[in-house]
Design a protein around this motif. Structure first.
Motif, short mmCIF file in Angstrom:
data_model
loop_
_atom_site.label_atom_id
_atom_site.label_comp_id
_atom_site.label_asym_id
_atom_site.label_seq_id
_atom_site.Cartn_x
_atom_site.Cartn_y
_atom_site.Cartn_z
N UNK A 86 0.71 -1.21 0.03
CA UNK A 86 0.04 -0.05 0.05
C UNK A 86 1.00 1.27 -0.06
N UNK A 87 0.67 2.12 -0.89
CA UNK A 87 1.60 3.34 -0.79
C UNK A 87 0.71 4.67 -1.21
N UNK A 108 -1.90 -4.95 -4.45
CA UNK A 108 -1.13 -3.66 -4.64
C UNK A 108 -2.56 -2.52 -4.21
N UNK A 109 -2.49 -1.68 -3.54
CA UNK A 109 -3.56 -0.82 -3.47
C UNK A 109 -2.77 0.72 -3.19
N UNK A 110 -3.46 1.69 -3.96
CA UNK A 110 -3.09 3.02 -3.95
C UNK A 110 -3.49 3.91 -2.82
N UNK A 111 -2.87 4.62 -2.03
CA UNK A 111 -3.78 5.40 -0.97
C UNK A 111 -3.71 6.83 -1.66
N UNK A 112 -5.13 7.05 -1.88
CA UNK A 112 -5.09 8.63 -2.71
C UNK A 112 -5.25 9.53 -1.72
N UNK A 123 -6.95 3.36 5.79
CA UNK A 123 -7.00 2.06 5.41
C UNK A 123 -8.16 1.68 5.04
N UNK A 124 -9.19 1.80 5.93
CA UNK A 124 -10.41 1.63 5.61
C UNK A 124 -10.85 1.74 4.42
N UNK A 125 -10.64 3.06 3.98
CA UNK A 125 -11.06 3.47 2.65
C UNK A 125 -10.29 2.89 1.27
N UNK A 126 -9.20 2.15 1.78
CA UNK A 126 -8.37 1.58 0.63
C UNK A 126 -8.58 0.25 0.38
N UNK A 132 -11.73 -5.97 4.48
CA UNK A 132 -12.07 -5.57 5.65
C UNK A 132 -12.66 -6.32 6.55
N UNK A 133 -13.59 -7.17 6.03
CA UNK A 133 -14.54 -8.20 6.77
C UNK A 133 -13.19 -9.39 7.48
N UNK A 134 -12.30 -9.80 6.51
CA UNK A 134 -11.35 -10.73 6.98
C UNK A 134 -10.48 -10.24 7.97
#
Ligand SMILES: C[S@@+](CC[C@H](N)C(=O)[O-])C[C@H]1O[C@@H](n2cnc3c(N)ncnc32)[C@H](O)[C@@H]1O
Length: 332
Positions: A86-87, A108-112, A123-126, A132-134
């Motif tokens: 995440x970046x 991979x996930x982008x923090x906007x 993080x909750x938004x990403x 989130x459930x897991x």
């Protein structure tokens, strides 16, 4: 086959940044992997390797160009765990994707940056609903926590997405300590020392005469001090981090320090990329003056960084920087 990602989770999201070309700046940063001071990752790699279990999901928060993730894949290849990089930088994340997209254990996930709210996503938004459930088992942040301006919100969002007992591995060479062994540095504090030594050199040496007037103008230099602090944030003390971790739902398990040898040449190479932040006042910065420095000034700026480093490190080829490692777990 790695079965750790929840159903419906896309390792590589269908997002704009995925289509970007790989950029020079990210490739340049990625070369730090070969620098001696990047041994700072060793202790983190072994702490994670000791702790991690098959099917664990670990967030590499501020994972940048994927240097830590690559090391974890190499050194803990038998442990079948997933790594979510995440970046907040699409350029860095794009390079991480280039390097690691074929690894089914890496996502991979982008923090906007949310412009109207002037903040980064939490993080909750990403993560998306399936993760989130897991909930996640662990999170690591290397060489980055000193950059978080919204530290408390960031830590609270980590606690929110980790399972109870989930682990956090934090490390940085820019955490202030009440004492430092003689000759050791907090690595970004070398930048202020380089600035001060360069001021002395400019005052002493005729060949840098052209920069004297500008370097003794208090109003101008205040603006360059601010610029330097934008590139290299003022170091916050360790208590700042520990209190905020405890206040955000974590229990601090361990705090350790490790001297890391940094080669002056390699640290110069790194700082040279950010020369505008280090010694922008030599020749001027386009963002403060409206026009960039000319070639001669740029050459002088680089020479001055080099000469100032020789002065502060007493002509030695390496120096010791002190890294801090904090391990914590989600309390309760
Ligand atoms: C010095 S790099 C470290 C990258 C990687 N963790 C490593 O050790 O090589 C710092 C990283 O933090 C990211 N970053 C900067 N500010 C951030 C913030 N406020 N929140 C999350 N990440 C941030 C940058 O995009 C960059 O990838």
């Amino acid at each position: 086959m790695f079965s750790g990602w929840p159903d419906g989770f896309d390792r590589i999201p269908d997002s704009d940044w995925v289509q970007l070309p790989v950029e020079e700046l990210a490739l340049k940063y990625d070369t730090v992997e070969d620098h001696g001071w990047y041994r700072n990752l060793d202790r983190t790699v072994s702490a994670i390797t000791d702790w991690v279990q098959p099917d664990h999901l670990l967030v590499d928060y501020s994972g940048g160009t994927g240097i830590l993730a690559s090391r974890l894949l190499e050194e803990a290849s038998q442990r079948r765990f997933g790594i979510l990089i995440v970046d907040s930088s699409p350029k860095f994340l794009r390079l991480a994707l280039e390097k690691l997209r074929r690894h089914e254990r890496v996502a991979f996930r982008l923090i906007r940056y949310l412009k109207p709210e002037k903040r980064l996503q939490l993080m909750q938004e990403v993560l998306g609903s399936t993760l989130l459930e897991r909930k996640l088992d662990g999170l690591v942040s290397t060489n980055a926590i000193h950059l978080y301006y919204g530290l408390e919100d960031t830590l609270r969002s980590w606690a929110e997405v980790l399972r109870p007992g989930g682990r956090v591995f934090i490390q940085s060479g820019n955490i202030g300590l009440p004492y430092l062994p003689a000759g050791s540095w907090i690595i970004d504090e070398t930048v202020d020392a380089i600035h001060k030594a360069a001021l002395q050199i400019v005052a002493e040496e005729e060949r840098y005469r052209a920069y004297r007037a500008g370097s003794t103008d208090p109003e101008r230099m205040r603006r360059y001090d601010d610029l330097r602090r934008k590139f290299f944030l003022p170091v916050r003390p360790i208590e700042h981090y520990l209190q905020r971790l405890e206040g955000s739902g974590f229990r601090v398990l361990e705090v350790t320090h490790l001297p890391i040898e940094a080669h002056v040449d390699q640290w110069y190479e790194f700082l040279a990329t950010y020369h505008e932040g280090v010694l922008g006042w030599v020749g001027g910065s386009a963002r403060l003056e409206g026009s960039p420095p000319d070639e001669t000034a740029l050459t002088h700026r680089m020479q001055l960084i080099r000469e100032a480093m020789e002065r502060i490190f007493h002509g030695k080829s390496s120096f010791q920087a002190l890294w801090t490692y904090i391990n914590a777990e989600v309390a309760g």
